[in-house]
Design a protein around this motif. Structure first.
Motif, short mmCIF file in Angstrom:
data_model
loop_
_atom_site.label_atom_id
_atom_site.label_comp_id
_atom_site.label_asym_id
_atom_site.label_seq_id
_atom_site.Cartn_x
_atom_site.Cartn_y
_atom_site.Cartn_z
N LEU A 178 0.96 -1.26 -0.18
CA LEU A 178 -0.02 0.06 -0.02
C LEU A 178 0.77 1.36 0.03
CD1 LEU A 178 -2.76 -1.06 2.85
CD2 LEU A 178 -2.89 -0.91 0.03
N SER A 179 1.99 1.19 0.74
CA SER A 179 3.03 2.55 0.57
C SER A 179 3.50 2.72 -0.55
CB SER A 179 3.93 2.22 1.68
OG SER A 179 4.73 1.15 1.38
N SER A 180 3.39 1.86 -1.51
CA SER A 180 4.19 2.28 -2.94
C SER A 180 3.03 2.44 -4.01
CB SER A 180 5.03 1.21 -3.35
OG SER A 180 4.57 -0.03 -3.24
N SER A 181 1.66 2.65 -3.71
CA SER A 181 0.42 2.58 -4.54
C SER A 181 -0.36 3.74 -4.07
CB SER A 181 -0.37 1.41 -4.61
OG SER A 181 -0.69 1.01 -3.41
N ALA A 182 -0.98 4.23 -4.92
CA ALA A 182 -1.90 5.48 -4.73
C ALA A 182 -3.29 5.42 -5.30
CB ALA A 182 -1.34 6.83 -5.17
N TRP A 183 -4.26 6.16 -4.91
CA TRP A 183 -5.50 6.39 -5.56
C TRP A 183 -5.37 7.51 -6.39
CZ3 TRP A 183 -6.61 4.60 -0.45
CH2 TRP A 183 -6.99 3.10 -0.15
N GLU A 184 -6.16 7.77 -7.58
CA GLU A 184 -6.08 9.05 -8.34
C GLU A 184 -7.60 9.45 -8.25
OE1 GLU A 184 -5.37 10.74 -12.86
OE2 GLU A 184 -5.17 8.52 -12.28
N ILE A 185 -7.47 10.96 -7.63
CA ILE A 185 -8.67 11.76 -7.45
C ILE A 185 -8.44 12.75 -8.51
CG2 ILE A 185 -10.19 12.96 -5.81
CD1 ILE A 185 -9.59 9.85 -5.15
N GLY A 186 -9.67 12.99 -9.23
CA GLY A 186 -9.73 13.95 -10.20
C GLY A 186 -10.16 13.47 -11.48
N PRO A 187 -9.80 14.27 -12.36
CA PRO A 187 -9.17 15.57 -12.67
C PRO A 187 -10.20 16.82 -12.01
CG PRO A 187 -9.91 15.07 -14.78
CD PRO A 187 -9.95 13.80 -13.98
N PHE A 188 -9.57 17.77 -11.46
CA PHE A 188 -10.48 18.74 -11.02
C PHE A 188 -10.72 20.19 -11.91
CE2 PHE A 188 -8.97 16.58 -7.40
CZ PHE A 188 -9.96 16.35 -6.64
N TRP A 189 -9.82 20.24 -12.69
CA TRP A 189 -9.57 21.29 -13.62
C TRP A 189 -9.40 20.92 -15.26
CZ3 TRP A 189 -6.46 26.52 -12.60
CH2 TRP A 189 -6.83 27.45 -13.47
N GLY A 190 -10.58 20.79 -15.80
CA GLY A 190 -10.26 20.29 -17.17
C GLY A 190 -9.76 18.79 -17.01
N GLU A 191 -8.79 18.65 -17.78
CA GLU A 191 -8.25 16.99 -17.56
C GLU A 191 -6.76 17.01 -17.23
OE1 GLU A 191 -10.02 14.31 -18.47
OE2 GLU A 191 -11.75 15.57 -18.97
N MET A 192 -6.51 18.11 -16.32
CA MET A 192 -4.86 18.28 -16.07
C MET A 192 -4.76 18.13 -14.62
SD MET A 192 -3.87 18.81 -19.02
CE MET A 192 -2.14 18.98 -18.83
N VAL A 193 -5.53 18.58 -13.66
CA VAL A 193 -5.39 18.56 -12.29
C VAL A 193 -5.93 17.42 -11.64
CG1 VAL A 193 -5.62 19.92 -10.30
CG2 VAL A 193 -5.46 21.30 -12.46
N THR A 194 -4.92 16.61 -11.19
CA THR A 194 -5.36 15.29 -10.48
C THR A 194 -4.53 15.30 -9.02
OG1 THR A 194 -3.66 14.04 -11.63
CG2 THR A 194 -6.11 14.09 -12.35
N VAL A 195 -5.16 14.59 -7.97
CA VAL A 195 -4.43 14.43 -6.91
C VAL A 195 -4.43 13.01 -6.57
CG1 VAL A 195 -4.66 14.71 -4.14
CG2 VAL A 195 -5.39 16.59 -5.93
#
Length: 320
Positions: free
Chosen positions: A148-165
């Motif tokens: 788990l420490s080397s993987s992530a969930w992608e949230i977004g995009p928030f602004w067009g198709e560019m800004v993700t968290v």
């Protein structure tokens, strides 16, 4: 990607990281608040209790063969849960054998209300744990390995198709674990008979004694709970960060800063104090080098203490 989008993405990423790290810091600070807030003991060994929690979780995970039973994802958190009772028992014994000699009702008649003895005693315990850990565990960096420490969930995009968290999965699970632990502790303190005894012993130990409350026992349980909670926070940190026997030195000052920010005597405040420190630490990386994270923490700490000396949730009145 435009410059404004890059800045927004960096801010949102640091904000998310600060919230996740801050939740674990909050749990760590709550453990100290149980001791510092209820007993008024300046415990220099609290960071080393956290270190013991890290190693206890590590050896539970590897020594009991938990990866083969629960897998490498669930196993570390089972190990942390199994380590908690050990840390509780350790804290209970440390208080009964050592801390009780310089705390409680008996300290009223001691010079400086026993605080000088408490400082020397807890500093001695810290040194013993650090050097004992070096002898037993060695100086190499270790960690509790989890995918788990080397993987992530992608949230977004928030602004067009560019800004993700991206939310690190290990940190996210640790943050949820911390919130559940704090919720359980809050219910214990607010609803149970034990919680009422702890609050009464913290507010007025003499009156509590007259009401039939065993103040020394309440202090012993508070110390054991504080040790176990900080140990659990250490185990959660160990799933994301490497550690060594002297790791407690890096966190004990952060713990005290969180407790003071939240307001001495407030369990909820200690959590929010730790959360604030996590946010400041991560957001400061937007404008400062990583090496100056702690500098940013204490600049903000000083500003808040100047503007609100009692902390976020502290009382203005002075306790008698």
């Amino acid at each position: 990607m435009s410059e404004s989008q890059i800045l927004l993405e960096g801010f949102l990423q640091s904000l998310a990281a600060g919230l996740l790290v801050g939740a674990v810091y909050g749990l760590m600070c709550v453990g100290l608040a149980m001791i510092f807030g209820i007993m008024r003991v300046i415990n220099f060994a609290q960071g080393d209790f956290m270190m013991l929690g890290m190693y206890a979780a590590l050896f539970m995970f590897t020594g009991l063969g938990l990866p083969s039973i629960f897998g490498s994802i669930v196993g570390p958190y089972v190990a942390i849960l199994l380590a908690a009772p050990l840390l509780f028992a350790f804290g209970y014994l440390i208080h009964k054998l050592l801390i009780a000699r310089v705390t409680g009702i008996r300290t009223v008649s001691m010079e400086g209300e026993g605080h000088y003895a408490q400082l020397i005693l807890t500093l001695g315990i810290a040194l013993i744990l650090q050097n004992g850990g070096m002898i037993l565990f060695g100086s190499e960096l270790v960690s509790i390995r989890t995918p788990l420490s080397s993987s992530a969930w992608e949230i977004g995009p928030f602004w067009g198709e560019m800004v993700t968290v991206f939310l690190n999965r290990g940190r996210s699970i640790s943050a949820v674990f911390s919130l559940l632990a704090i919720l359980a502790l809050a219910l214990l303190i607010a609803r149970s008979r034990l919680g009422k005894a702890l609050r009464a012993s913290a507010d007025n130990p003499e009156a509590s004694t007259y009401m039939g409350i065993d103040v020394d026992r309440s202090y012993r349980i508070a110390f054991a709970l504080g040790t176990a909670i900080t140990g659990v926070a250490g185990g959660l940190l160990a799933t994301n960060y490497p550690f060594h026997p002297f790791v407690g030195l890096e966190y004990v000052i952060v713990m005290y800063a969180g407790v003071v920010l939240g307001g001495i005597g407030s369990i909820t405040g200690a959590f929010w104090g730790g959360m604030a420190i996590g946010l400041v630490q991560q957001l400061s990386t937007l404008v400062l080098p990583t090496q100056l994270q702690n500098t940013a923490i204490f600049v903000v700490f000083l500003i808040i203490v100047i503007l609100r000396p009692q902390g976020f949730f502290g009382r203005v009145v002075e306790r008698t």
